[in-house]
Design a protein around this motif. Structure first.
Motif, PDB file in Angstrom:
ATOM      1  N   ASP A 120       1.655   3.662  -3.172  1.00  0.00           N
ATOM      2  CA  ASP A 120       2.189   4.740  -4.008  1.00  0.00           C
ATOM      3  C   ASP A 120       2.114   4.406  -5.494  1.00  0.00           C
ATOM      4  N   SER A 121       1.043   3.712  -5.883  1.00  0.00           N
ATOM      5  CA  SER A 121       0.787   3.332  -7.280  1.00  0.00           C
ATOM      6  C   SER A 121       1.888   2.463  -7.884  1.00  0.00           C
ATOM      7  N   THR A 122       2.666   1.818  -7.024  1.00  0.00           N
ATOM      8  CA  THR A 122       3.750   0.956  -7.483  1.00  0.00           C
ATOM      9  C   THR A 122       3.697  -0.363  -6.726  1.00  0.00           C
ATOM     10  N   PRO A 123       3.518  -1.476  -7.417  1.00  0.00           N
ATOM     11  CA  PRO A 123       3.466  -2.764  -6.731  1.00  0.00           C
ATOM     12  C   PRO A 123       4.707  -3.026  -5.874  1.00  0.00           C
ATOM     13  N   ILE A 124       4.479  -3.545  -4.699  1.00  0.00           N
ATOM     14  CA  ILE A 124       5.564  -3.946  -3.809  1.00  0.00           C
ATOM     15  C   ILE A 124       6.161  -5.241  -4.363  1.00  0.00           C
ATOM     16  N   GLN A 125       7.453  -5.239  -4.548  1.00  0.00           N
ATOM     17  CA  GLN A 125       8.143  -6.410  -5.112  1.00  0.00           C
ATOM     18  C   GLN A 125       8.846  -7.176  -3.997  1.00  0.00           C
ATOM     19  N   ASN A 126       8.169  -8.158  -3.446  1.00  0.00           N
ATOM     20  CA  ASN A 126       8.791  -8.988  -2.418  1.00  0.00           C
ATOM     21  C   ASN A 126       9.729  -9.989  -3.064  1.00  0.00           C
ATOM     22  N   ARG A 127      10.648 -10.489  -2.275  1.00  0.00           N
ATOM     23  CA  ARG A 127      11.676 -11.396  -2.797  1.00  0.00           C
ATOM     24  C   ARG A 127      11.778 -12.609  -1.880  1.00  0.00           C
ATOM     25  N   TRP A 128      10.668 -13.329  -1.762  1.00  0.00           N
ATOM     26  CA  TRP A 128      10.622 -14.496  -0.900  1.00  0.00           C
ATOM     27  C   TRP A 128      11.309 -15.680  -1.569  1.00  0.00           C
ATOM     28  N   GLN A 129      12.058 -16.445  -0.774  1.00  0.00           N
ATOM     29  CA  GLN A 129      12.705 -17.659  -1.267  1.00  0.00           C
ATOM     30  C   GLN A 129      11.732 -18.840  -1.282  1.00  0.00           C
ATOM     31  N   SER A 130      10.794 -18.839  -0.320  1.00  0.00           N
ATOM     32  CA  SER A 130       9.829 -19.938  -0.222  1.00  0.00           C
ATOM     33  C   SER A 130       8.483 -19.409   0.257  1.00  0.00           C
ATOM     34  N   MET A 131       7.450 -20.199   0.042  1.00  0.00           N
ATOM     35  CA  MET A 131       6.107 -19.806   0.469  1.00  0.00           C
ATOM     36  C   MET A 131       6.026 -19.688   1.992  1.00  0.00           C
ATOM     37  N   ALA A 132       6.897 -20.371   2.707  1.00  0.00           N
ATOM     38  CA  ALA A 132       6.895 -20.297   4.174  1.00  0.00           C
ATOM     39  C   ALA A 132       7.213 -18.887   4.670  1.00  0.00           C
ATOM     40  N   GLU A 133       7.882 -18.086   3.856  1.00  0.00           N
ATOM     41  CA  GLU A 133       8.232 -16.719   4.234  1.00  0.00           C
ATOM     42  C   GLU A 133       7.092 -15.725   4.017  1.00  0.00           C
ATOM     43  N   VAL A 134       6.128 -16.065   3.184  1.00  0.00           N
ATOM     44  CA  VAL A 134       5.056 -15.142   2.803  1.00  0.00           C
ATOM     45  C   VAL A 134       4.105 -14.947   3.990  1.00  0.00           C
ATOM     46  N   PRO A 135       3.901 -13.697   4.416  1.00  0.00           N
ATOM     47  CA  PRO A 135       3.025 -13.453   5.566  1.00  0.00           C
ATOM     48  C   PRO A 135       1.551 -13.614   5.204  1.00  0.00           C
ATOM     49  N   GLY A 136       0.741 -13.822   6.227  1.00  0.00           N
ATOM     50  CA  GLY A 136      -0.704 -13.896   6.040  1.00  0.00           C
ATOM     51  C   GLY A 136      -1.341 -12.514   6.001  1.00  0.00           C
ATOM     52  N   PHE A 137      -0.688 -11.556   6.618  1.00  0.00           N
ATOM     53  CA  PHE A 137      -1.122 -10.159   6.608  1.00  0.00           C
ATOM     54  C   PHE A 137       0.082  -9.309   6.988  1.00  0.00           C
ATOM     55  N   THR A 138      -0.035  -8.012   6.763  1.00  0.00           N
ATOM     56  CA  THR A 138       1.057  -7.089   7.052  1.00  0.00           C
ATOM     57  C   THR A 138       0.490  -5.844   7.727  1.00  0.00           C
ATOM     58  N   PRO A 139       1.335  -4.979   8.263  1.00  0.00           N
ATOM     59  CA  PRO A 139       0.829  -3.711   8.800  1.00  0.00           C
ATOM     60  C   PRO A 139       0.052  -2.907   7.740  1.00  0.00           C
ATOM     61  N   LEU A 140       0.506  -2.966   6.487  1.00  0.00           N
ATOM     62  CA  LEU A 140      -0.188  -2.249   5.415  1.00  0.00           C
ATOM     63  C   LEU A 140      -1.576  -2.836   5.160  1.00  0.00           C
ATOM     64  N   SER A 141      -1.688  -4.161   5.117  1.00  0.00           N
ATOM     65  CA  SER A 141      -3.012  -4.758   4.894  1.00  0.00           C
ATOM     66  C   SER A 141      -3.925  -4.493   6.090  1.00  0.00           C
ATOM     67  N   THR A 142      -3.345  -4.401   7.267  1.00  0.00           N
ATOM     68  CA  THR A 142      -4.132  -4.075   8.466  1.00  0.00           C
ATOM     69  C   THR A 142      -4.677  -2.655   8.368  1.00  0.00           C
ATOM     70  N   GLN A 143      -3.849  -1.714   7.920  1.00  0.00           N
ATOM     71  CA  GLN A 143      -4.306  -0.324   7.765  1.00  0.00           C
ATOM     72  C   GLN A 143      -5.366  -0.210   6.675  1.00  0.00           C
ATOM     73  N   LEU A 144      -5.137  -0.859   5.546  1.00  0.00           N
ATOM     74  CA  LEU A 144      -6.113  -0.820   4.462  1.00  0.00           C
ATOM     75  C   LEU A 144      -7.423  -1.452   4.904  1.00  0.00           C
ATOM     76  N   SER A 145      -7.351  -2.523   5.654  1.00  0.00           N
ATOM     77  CA  SER A 145      -8.548  -3.167   6.191  1.00  0.00           C
ATOM     78  C   SER A 145      -9.345  -2.195   7.059  1.00  0.00           C
ATOM     79  N   LYS A 146      -8.663  -1.502   7.957  1.00  0.00           N
ATOM     80  CA  LYS A 146      -9.330  -0.521   8.836  1.00  0.00           C
ATOM     81  C   LYS A 146      -9.992   0.576   8.012  1.00  0.00           C
ATOM     82  N   ASP A 147      -9.279   1.055   6.994  1.00  0.00           N
ATOM     83  CA  ASP A 147      -9.814   2.142   6.164  1.00  0.00           C
ATOM     84  C   ASP A 147     -10.998   1.673   5.314  1.00  0.00           C
ATOM     85  N   LEU A 148     -10.947   0.451   4.818  1.00  0.00           N
ATOM     86  CA  LEU A 148     -12.082  -0.096   4.066  1.00  0.00           C
ATOM     87  C   LEU A 148     -13.311  -0.219   4.969  1.00  0.00           C
ATOM     88  N   LYS A 149     -13.116  -0.730   6.168  1.00  0.00           N
ATOM     89  CA  LYS A 149     -14.234  -0.863   7.107  1.00  0.00           C
ATOM     90  C   LYS A 149     -14.808   0.501   7.459  1.00  0.00           C
TER      91      LYS A 149
END
Length: 190
Positions: A120-149
């Motif tokens: 929605d033209s607005t960066p998602i502001q995550n609030r992770w305490q540590s790098m261990a919490e940061v995901p490798g992918f998300t449902p949104l990146s999965t959808q964008l990946s499908k649409d790019l392909k």
């Protein structure tokens, strides 16, 4: 103060983290370049690509998709012989194919507008305490990946796309203790 740990102590990696990673990118061509470079990273480390970025820019005509879209087998062979870049036929051919896909989206809606619509033209502001919490992918990146392909892009799986989203500031994944978290958050509007 806790900082993002992934750049380690490499000066080039630290500079990238401190000045580029997570900064919202609103330019269509620059977004496309970053997506292509993230695709070249597949199976490699980002520092490898970062160290070769200038050679990539030279070899790929400044990442101007209008030029690359016209390339053929002779250009693929030229690039396969270039020791300054990652010499992977599939990724090189995918870049040419992706240039054509980019041009179609750019003509129809604008590539930056198309990409940023996913957040929605607005960066998602995550609030992770540590790098261990940061995901490798998300449902949104999965959808964008499908649409790019579907649009004709290659080397854009969900993990690559999430790395791209992080790099281009679509997602702020600097950890909360990192000084860059608030700096990047303040840049959340085009």
């Amino acid at each position: 103060m806790t900082s993002c740990t992934w750049p380690g102590t490499d000066p080039m990696y630290l500079a990238y983290h401190d000045t580029e990673w997570g900064v919202p990118e609103w330019d269509s061509r620059a977004l496309w370049e970053k997506l292509i470079l993230d695709g070249f990273q597949a199976g490699l480390s980002w520092i490898t690509i970062l160290r070769k970025r200038d050679a990539f820019r030279e070899a790929f005509a400044g990442f101007h998709p209008e030029i690359i879209a016209e390339w053929g087998e002779e250009d693929v062979l030229r690039l396969l012989a270039n020791p300054g870049i990652v010499r992977h036929r599939g990724k090189i051919e995918g870049t040419i194919k992706s240039a054509r896909a980019y041009l179609k989206i750019e003509a129809e809606t604008g590539f930056a507008k198309w990409m940023w619509a996913y957040v929605d033209s607005t960066p998602i502001q995550n609030r992770w305490q540590s790098m261990a919490e940061v995901p490798g992918f998300t449902p949104l990146s999965t959808q964008l990946s499908k649409d790019l392909k579907k649009a004709g892009f290659t080397f854009c799986g969900p993990t690559i796309v999430y790395a791209f989203m992080q790099a281009t500031g679509m997602v702020n994944d600097h950890v909360l203790g990192c000084p860059c978290h608030e700096q990047v958050a303040a840049m959340a509007r085009p």
